[in-house]
Design a protein around this motif. Sequence first.
Motif, PDB file in Angstrom:
ATOM      1  N   LYS A 132       0.574  -5.011  16.484  1.00 50.30           N
ATOM      2  CA  LYS A 132      -0.039  -5.318  15.182  1.00 50.30           C
ATOM      3  C   LYS A 132       0.385  -6.683  14.669  1.00 50.30           C
ATOM      4  CE  LYS A 132      -0.663  -0.504  13.771  1.00 50.30           C
ATOM      5  NZ  LYS A 132      -1.234   0.282  12.680  1.00 50.30           N
ATOM      6  N   GLU A 146       6.811   8.641  12.912  1.00 44.40           N
ATOM      7  CA  GLU A 146       6.579   9.284  14.209  1.00 44.40           C
ATOM      8  C   GLU A 146       7.329  10.609  14.282  1.00 44.40           C
ATOM      9  OE1 GLU A 146       4.522   8.077  16.263  1.00 44.40           O
ATOM     10  OE2 GLU A 146       4.348   5.955  15.709  1.00 44.40           O
ATOM     11  N   VAL A 185      -2.331   5.773   6.061  1.00 44.06           N
ATOM     12  CA  VAL A 185      -3.789   5.621   6.058  1.00 44.06           C
ATOM     13  C   VAL A 185      -4.369   6.550   7.127  1.00 44.06           C
ATOM     14  CG1 VAL A 185      -5.669   3.952   6.263  1.00 44.06           C
ATOM     15  CG2 VAL A 185      -3.409   3.190   5.515  1.00 44.06           C
ATOM     16  N   ALA A 186      -5.472   7.204   6.791  1.00 44.51           N
ATOM     17  CA  ALA A 186      -6.115   8.081   7.784  1.00 44.51           C
ATOM     18  C   ALA A 186      -6.546   7.245   8.987  1.00 44.51           C
ATOM     19  CB  ALA A 186      -7.328   8.757   7.167  1.00 44.51           C
ATOM     20  N   LYS A 194       4.272  -1.014  18.143  1.00 45.95           N
ATOM     21  CA  LYS A 194       3.416  -1.381  16.990  1.00 45.95           C
ATOM     22  C   LYS A 194       3.783  -2.741  16.426  1.00 45.95           C
ATOM     23  CE  LYS A 194       2.546   3.213  15.605  1.00 45.95           C
ATOM     24  NZ  LYS A 194       2.798   4.326  14.729  1.00 45.95           N
ATOM     25  N   PRO A 239     -10.588   1.417   9.423  1.00 46.44           N
ATOM     26  CA  PRO A 239     -10.082   0.062   9.668  1.00 46.44           C
ATOM     27  C   PRO A 239      -8.563   0.047   9.573  1.00 46.44           C
ATOM     28  CG  PRO A 239     -11.024   0.243   7.454  1.00 46.44           C
ATOM     29  CD  PRO A 239     -11.325   1.535   8.156  1.00 46.44           C
ATOM     30  N   ASP A 240      -7.896  -0.736  10.425  1.00 49.12           N
ATOM     31  CA  ASP A 240      -6.438  -0.848  10.364  1.00 49.12           C
ATOM     32  C   ASP A 240      -6.089  -1.971   9.373  1.00 49.12           C
ATOM     33  OD1 ASP A 240      -3.685  -1.456  10.794  1.00 49.12           O
ATOM     34  OD2 ASP A 240      -3.805  -0.379  12.694  1.00 49.12           O
ATOM     35  N   ILE A 241      -5.658  -1.562   8.188  1.00 48.48           N
ATOM     36  CA  ILE A 241      -5.408  -2.524   7.109  1.00 48.48           C
ATOM     37  C   ILE A 241      -4.267  -3.460   7.492  1.00 48.48           C
ATOM     38  CG2 ILE A 241      -4.837  -2.764   4.651  1.00 48.48           C
ATOM     39  CD1 ILE A 241      -5.800   0.247   4.442  1.00 48.48           C
ATOM     40  N   LEU A 242      -3.197  -2.860   7.993  1.00 56.16           N
ATOM     41  CA  LEU A 242      -2.006  -3.631   8.331  1.00 56.16           C
ATOM     42  C   LEU A 242      -2.307  -4.686   9.395  1.00 56.16           C
ATOM     43  CD1 LEU A 242       1.056  -4.090   8.240  1.00 56.16           C
ATOM     44  CD2 LEU A 242       1.324  -2.164   9.804  1.00 56.16           C
ATOM     45  N   ALA A 250       2.974  -2.377   4.196  1.00 56.58           N
ATOM     46  CA  ALA A 250       2.035  -1.266   4.354  1.00 56.58           C
ATOM     47  C   ALA A 250       2.825   0.032   4.450  1.00 56.58           C
ATOM     48  CB  ALA A 250       1.174  -1.482   5.587  1.00 56.58           C
ATOM     49  N   ALA A 251       3.020   0.671   3.295  1.00 56.12           N
ATOM     50  CA  ALA A 251       3.760   1.937   3.291  1.00 56.12           C
ATOM     51  C   ALA A 251       2.807   3.122   3.214  1.00 56.12           C
ATOM     52  CB  ALA A 251       4.731   1.962   2.109  1.00 56.12           C
ATOM     53  N   THR A 284       0.869  -1.186   0.000  1.00 55.65           N
ATOM     54  CA  THR A 284       0.000   0.000   0.000  1.00 55.65           C
ATOM     55  C   THR A 284       0.900   1.228   0.000  1.00 55.65           C
ATOM     56  OG1 THR A 284      -0.135   0.150   2.411  1.00 55.65           O
ATOM     57  CG2 THR A 284      -1.846  -1.161   1.293  1.00 55.65           C
ATOM     58  N   GLY A 342       5.324  -3.292   8.369  1.00 52.17           N
ATOM     59  CA  GLY A 342       4.644  -2.003   8.527  1.00 52.17           C
ATOM     60  C   GLY A 342       5.638  -0.873   8.624  1.00 52.17           C
ATOM     61  N   PHE A 343       5.124   0.325   8.570  1.00 51.07           N
ATOM     62  CA  PHE A 343       5.935   1.525   8.777  1.00 51.07           C
ATOM     63  C   PHE A 343       5.440   2.230  10.038  1.00 51.07           C
ATOM     64  CE2 PHE A 343       8.819   2.665   5.291  1.00 51.07           C
ATOM     65  CZ  PHE A 343       8.603   1.583   4.469  1.00 51.07           C
TER      66      PHE A 343
END
Length: 411
Positions: free
Chosen positions: A338, A323, A274-275, A334, A302-305, A270-271, A191, A319-320
């Motif tokens: 996650k 921060e 996402v809002a 995370k 929704p949290d895609i990752l 997951a780059a 993403t 994931g990324f």
Amino acid sequence: MNIVLGITGGIAAYKAPDLVRRMRERGAEVQIVMTASAEEFVTSTALQAVSGRPIRSNLWDKEAEAAMSHIELARWADLVLVAPATAEVMARIVSGGAPDLLTTICLATEAPIALAPAMNRVMWSNPATQANREVLEERGIHIIGPGVGSQACGETGSGRMLDPDVIAATVFNLTGGKGEGLLEGRKVVITAGPTREAIDPVRYITNRSSGKMGYAIASAAAAQGAEVVLVSGPVNVAEPPGIAVINVESAQQMYAATHDVIGDADIFIAAAAVADYRPAKLVEQKIKKNDESMSLDLVRCPDILASVAHLDPAPFTIGFAAETENVLDYARGKLQRKNLDLIIANRVGDNCGFDRDDNTATALWKNGERSYPTLSKVDLARELIELAAEHFYAVRGSDTQPKLTIISNKD
Ligand code: C5P
């Protein structure tokens, strides 16, 4: 795979040594054929060093022709790539003229031909060049790029030669996977970019993500032989050739599109930025400014990752963590929360991270971490894909790993 790389006289020729290296990393033999004007921009000494083969440039070089004639070279090639390709060489190939070694090979080869044009934007948009491009494409010649961006001449527009990594990936795709990438036969879903969460028909909530990191990762994964599906939010980055792009706007669309394609994926990266929240309801007409203040009701996206990482079976999941403070602590949290295999932590804001061409990152996993210096996003993407491949095979079993040495980009 045997590649004849034709280099013609444009400033982008300075990228040729990097291009040679990218193709050799994938296991290709590269024979360079330079035009006389290319020698004004890049030295044959440098090219000979990176290609490991003597450079060819002169059709009338008796010694070289005795070793391998231009016809033998044309037969030897599995692909002829001209990069950079000037307007002049495009015109010459269209006309069928063969005044030099490179155009003679183009005329004499039965292998696929690909051109990576590079020129000033006005030369590229000139009707003569565009007509030539059309003829070349009709004849089955592949045109790779050009990209859009700032040019050596100081102008901005379409005409930049694409990044060597992207060209190498495209060449690999054209030749039907005859290379030997680290991710050969693997499907990678990525993403990228921001999402847009609609408030009313004309307004939305979004963020500063440019998509550059995700797109660079997609190209780097394709360069290593992966089948790549890129689920992209709205960005201004050229679509990498040879990669399936699914364009979406909102977090919910990105979630749905990702889950549509994730079933047989080996790796998920997951780059995307996402809002976290979206307006609770979409107002159907434009909201009028009647009151002095207004408030928006927001609900979690929704949290895609996390949703992909909790699938059973789940792909190898990366994931990324972007921060502004406590970067590594938040990232490690995370990684666990996650259920990720790897997380890439980077600082954002204050001239770093978002909407830039470089990035400074640390990769973290359960029992370790690796920090990278500030690198261009293209170089960082290459490093991260190598790291991802290394960890993927460590977790999934090295018997599935292609017999390759990981070539690090530290030199
Ligand atoms: O929780 P946070 O947003 O900081 O996590 C960042 C990571 O999670 C990124 O890899 C991002 O792409 C992913 N993410 C996601 N779906 C969300 C939020 C974040 O995939 N709704």
